[in-house]
Design a protein around this motif. Structure first.
Motif, PDB file in Angstrom:
ATOM      1  N   PHE A 110     -17.324  -2.715  -2.584  1.00 31.86           N
ATOM      2  CA  PHE A 110     -16.243  -1.855  -2.110  1.00 31.86           C
ATOM      3  C   PHE A 110     -14.912  -2.341  -2.677  1.00 31.86           C
ATOM      4  CE2 PHE A 110     -19.007  -0.899   1.689  1.00 31.86           C
ATOM      5  CZ  PHE A 110     -19.155   0.449   1.394  1.00 31.86           C
ATOM      6  N   GLN A 111     -14.154  -1.449  -3.280  1.00 34.09           N
ATOM      7  CA  GLN A 111     -12.788  -1.749  -3.704  1.00 34.09           C
ATOM      8  C   GLN A 111     -11.853  -0.993  -2.779  1.00 34.09           C
ATOM      9  OE1 GLN A 111     -11.937  -1.951  -7.854  1.00 34.09           O
ATOM     10  NE2 GLN A 111      -9.838  -1.220  -7.601  1.00 34.09           N
ATOM     11  N   PHE A 112     -11.273  -1.708  -1.827  1.00 32.00           N
ATOM     12  CA  PHE A 112     -10.444  -1.091  -0.801  1.00 32.00           C
ATOM     13  C   PHE A 112      -9.061  -0.722  -1.332  1.00 32.00           C
ATOM     14  CE2 PHE A 112     -12.842  -1.237   3.048  1.00 32.00           C
ATOM     15  CZ  PHE A 112     -13.741  -2.283   2.891  1.00 32.00           C
ATOM     16  N   ALA A 113      -8.571   0.416  -0.869  1.00 35.67           N
ATOM     17  CA  ALA A 113      -7.209   0.862  -1.163  1.00 35.67           C
ATOM     18  C   ALA A 113      -6.415   0.892   0.140  1.00 35.67           C
ATOM     19  CB  ALA A 113      -7.220   2.250  -1.798  1.00 35.67           C
ATOM     20  N   HIS A 114      -5.141   0.531   0.047  1.00 37.28           N
ATOM     21  CA  HIS A 114      -4.251   0.589   1.212  1.00 37.28           C
ATOM     22  C   HIS A 114      -3.799   2.035   1.421  1.00 37.28           C
ATOM     23  CE1 HIS A 114      -3.952  -3.800   1.309  1.00 37.28           C
ATOM     24  NE2 HIS A 114      -3.827  -3.747   0.000  1.00 37.28           N
ATOM     25  N   LEU A 115      -3.945   2.536   2.629  1.00 41.71           N
ATOM     26  CA  LEU A 115      -3.617   3.938   2.895  1.00 41.71           C
ATOM     27  C   LEU A 115      -2.189   4.135   3.393  1.00 41.71           C
ATOM     28  CD1 LEU A 115      -6.874   5.346   4.553  1.00 41.71           C
ATOM     29  CD2 LEU A 115      -6.244   5.180   2.133  1.00 41.71           C
ATOM     30  N   MET A 119       0.829   3.764  14.626  1.00 41.16           N
ATOM     31  CA  MET A 119       1.692   2.898  13.836  1.00 41.16           C
ATOM     32  C   MET A 119       2.362   1.805  14.651  1.00 41.16           C
ATOM     33  SD  MET A 119       1.163   3.867  10.818  1.00 41.16           S
ATOM     34  CE  MET A 119       2.371   2.798  10.055  1.00 41.16           C
ATOM     35  N   THR A 120       2.446   1.959  15.959  1.00 42.62           N
ATOM     36  CA  THR A 120       3.028   0.895  16.775  1.00 42.62           C
ATOM     37  C   THR A 120       2.153  -0.356  16.740  1.00 42.62           C
ATOM     38  OG1 THR A 120       1.932   1.711  18.782  1.00 42.62           O
ATOM     39  CG2 THR A 120       4.128   2.556  18.304  1.00 42.62           C
ATOM     40  N   GLU A 121       0.872  -0.197  16.388  1.00 39.40           N
ATOM     41  CA  GLU A 121      -0.026  -1.344  16.284  1.00 39.40           C
ATOM     42  C   GLU A 121       0.143  -2.075  14.952  1.00 39.40           C
ATOM     43  OE1 GLU A 121      -3.897   0.258  16.896  1.00 39.40           O
ATOM     44  OE2 GLU A 121      -3.568   0.711  19.015  1.00 39.40           O
ATOM     45  N   GLN A 122       0.766  -1.425  13.976  1.00 38.41           N
ATOM     46  CA  GLN A 122       1.049  -2.030  12.670  1.00 38.41           C
ATOM     47  C   GLN A 122      -0.211  -2.621  12.020  1.00 38.41           C
ATOM     48  OE1 GLN A 122       4.265  -2.393  10.660  1.00 38.41           O
ATOM     49  NE2 GLN A 122       4.098  -0.466  11.784  1.00 38.41           N
ATOM     50  N   LYS A 123      -1.262  -1.816  11.950  1.00 41.88           N
ATOM     51  CA  LYS A 123      -2.499  -2.224  11.293  1.00 41.88           C
ATOM     52  C   LYS A 123      -2.558  -1.655   9.883  1.00 41.88           C
ATOM     53  CE  LYS A 123      -5.277  -2.825  15.474  1.00 41.88           C
ATOM     54  NZ  LYS A 123      -6.499  -2.406  16.202  1.00 41.88           N
ATOM     55  N   ASP A 124      -2.929  -2.507   8.953  1.00 42.03           N
ATOM     56  CA  ASP A 124      -2.995  -2.153   7.535  1.00 42.03           C
ATOM     57  C   ASP A 124      -4.311  -1.419   7.274  1.00 42.03           C
ATOM     58  OD1 ASP A 124      -2.604  -2.028   4.810  1.00 42.03           O
ATOM     59  OD2 ASP A 124      -3.096  -4.139   4.461  1.00 42.03           O
ATOM     60  N   VAL A 125      -4.287  -0.097   7.275  1.00 41.31           N
ATOM     61  CA  VAL A 125      -5.509   0.696   7.173  1.00 41.31           C
ATOM     62  C   VAL A 125      -6.016   0.706   5.728  1.00 41.31           C
ATOM     63  CG1 VAL A 125      -6.570   2.949   7.588  1.00 41.31           C
ATOM     64  CG2 VAL A 125      -4.726   2.139   9.086  1.00 41.31           C
ATOM     65  N   LEU A 126      -7.295   0.350   5.556  1.00 43.37           N
ATOM     66  CA  LEU A 126      -7.926   0.333   4.240  1.00 43.37           C
ATOM     67  C   LEU A 126      -9.104   1.299   4.210  1.00 43.37           C
ATOM     68  CD1 LEU A 126      -8.207  -3.532   3.594  1.00 43.37           C
ATOM     69  CD2 LEU A 126      -6.256  -2.048   3.173  1.00 43.37           C
ATOM     70  N   TYR A 127      -9.375   1.827   3.010  1.00 40.34           N
ATOM     71  CA  TYR A 127     -10.517   2.739   2.837  1.00 40.34           C
ATOM     72  C   TYR A 127     -11.146   2.495   1.470  1.00 40.34           C
ATOM     73  CZ  TYR A 127     -13.227   6.985   2.080  1.00 40.34           C
ATOM     74  OH  TYR A 127     -14.247   7.863   1.794  1.00 40.34           O
ATOM     75  N   ALA A 128     -12.468   2.603   1.417  1.00 40.83           N
ATOM     76  CA  ALA A 128     -13.180   2.466   0.148  1.00 40.83           C
ATOM     77  C   ALA A 128     -14.376   3.402   0.136  1.00 40.83           C
ATOM     78  CB  ALA A 128     -13.644   1.026  -0.047  1.00 40.83           C
ATOM     79  N   PHE A 129     -14.723   3.860  -1.067  1.00 45.40           N
ATOM     80  CA  PHE A 129     -15.894   4.733  -1.242  1.00 45.40           C
ATOM     81  C   PHE A 129     -16.595   4.358  -2.545  1.00 45.40           C
ATOM     82  CE2 PHE A 129     -17.875   8.400  -3.254  1.00 45.40           C
ATOM     83  CZ  PHE A 129     -18.754   8.825  -2.249  1.00 45.40           C
ATOM     84  N   THR A 130     -17.909   4.385  -2.521  1.00 48.21           N
ATOM     85  CA  THR A 130     -18.685   4.189  -3.735  1.00 48.21           C
ATOM     86  C   THR A 130     -20.008   4.920  -3.603  1.00 48.21           C
ATOM     87  OG1 THR A 130     -19.527   2.536  -5.297  1.00 48.21           O
ATOM     88  CG2 THR A 130     -19.827   2.071  -2.953  1.00 48.21           C
TER      89      THR A 130
END
Length: 303
Positions: free
Chosen positions: A156-161, A130-141
């Motif tokens: 792919f429809q990405f969701a913010h984790l 979390m110190t890197e402050q990266k917006d992690v995204l994930y998608a599955f289809t």
């Protein structure tokens, strides 16, 4: 293409007896291609427009007698980089794969998260610092593919984790018109540093007991006329879940040219449940000198 066929045939042969003609791509020259959409574009750091790359994972499975997904056969994409160009999304030709009629496909994609574990070729756990402050995204289809079917791009429809938060400070002094608060700094002093996301359960687990201070910066000149409060717009990503947050606020209070309180620090605690994909506005209300500072959290539910 022949090399790809040989690889797949070898993998299928270990799983079961499959007629070789089922793997033929002679009548299907369409390569597997990708497209994307990011949920809640106005609510996080990555948007559909700003996203530039992701890593794709893909597997082939058999189709059982009932037409449903059957046993895993092989992996065709393993963290292959897909990047945005002038003609859309593409990946290096050395990783090119083709649709094969008669099989079931699973695809997953990850942005700015480290895949720690895969199960049958697909991400099972994703970690972040979390110190890197990266917006992690994930998608599955997933989909099956039959002979003669159109080889559309995999979308792919990405969701913010993760969760996102900002601070708004209100000046609620009841008397006088010239009182002004200056907030020198706001920190969540016990923010989670390392965490891991379980794809199947959809739950984050904190993996480090060492916290870090998530800084929201300064907010200057908060006057009584700022009825809605004042924010510097700084937004911080946080690990979703229920946690007792410790919030340290360093501030000064002025009346005209006179400084009534200088560089005082107040520490607040609040038990909050943060949900992935949601944006939160932490509202801090300063009252008359000597009164307790009030705290609330408003969730901006992602649409």
């Amino acid at each position: 293409m022949k090399k790809f066929l040989l690889v797949v045939l070898a993998a299928v042969g270990l799983a079961s007896c499959v007629q070789t003609e089922e793997l033929s791509v002679a009548n299907n020259n369409e390569a597997i291609a990708f497209d994307t959409f990011v949920e809640n574009a106005t609510k996080a750091m990555h948007t559909t427009e700003s996203l530039q790359s992701f890593n794709v994972y893909g597997t082939i499975s058999q189709i059982d007698a009932n037409g449903a997904k059957g046993d895993y056969v092989t992996t065709i994409f393993n963290a292959v980089p897909v990047t945005k160009g002038t003609n859309g999304w593409s990946y290096s030709s050395e990783f090119t794969q083709y649709w094969i009629p008669g099989f079931y496909y699973d695809f997953a994609a990850v942005v700015d998260g480290k895949v720690e574990e895969c199960v049958n070729g697909l991400p099972a756990t994703i970690s972040t610092n979390m110190t890197e402050q990266k917006d992690v995204l994930y998608a599955f289809t997933d989909r099956d593919f039959t002979a003669g079917q159109s080889a559309d791009r995999v979308s792919f429809q990405f969701a913010h984790l993760l969760s996102k938060a900002k601070f708004t400070v209100k000046n609620a002094i009841s008397k006088g018109t010239g009182f002004v608060y200056n907030v020198e700094s706001i920190h969540i002093t016990n923010a989670d540093k390392n965490a891991e996301y379980d794809v199947e359960d959809g739950v984050w687990t904190v993996t480090s007991t060492v916290p870090y201070a998530a800084s929201f910066g300064a907010i200057d000149a908060i006057a009584q006329t700022d009825l809605q409060g004042k924010s510097n717009g700084n937004e911080i990503l946080l690990v979703p879940g229920t946690k007792e947050l410790a919030i340290a606020i360093e501030y000064s209070l002025k009346y005209g040219d006179a400084t009534l309180i200088s560089n005082d620090t107040k520490t607040l605690t609040a038990v909050l449940t943060l949900e992935k994909g949601n944006a939160y506005n932490f509202v801090v209300e300063f009252g008359n000198p000597g009164e307790d500072i009030k705290f609330d959290a408003v969730v901006d539910k992602c649409q």
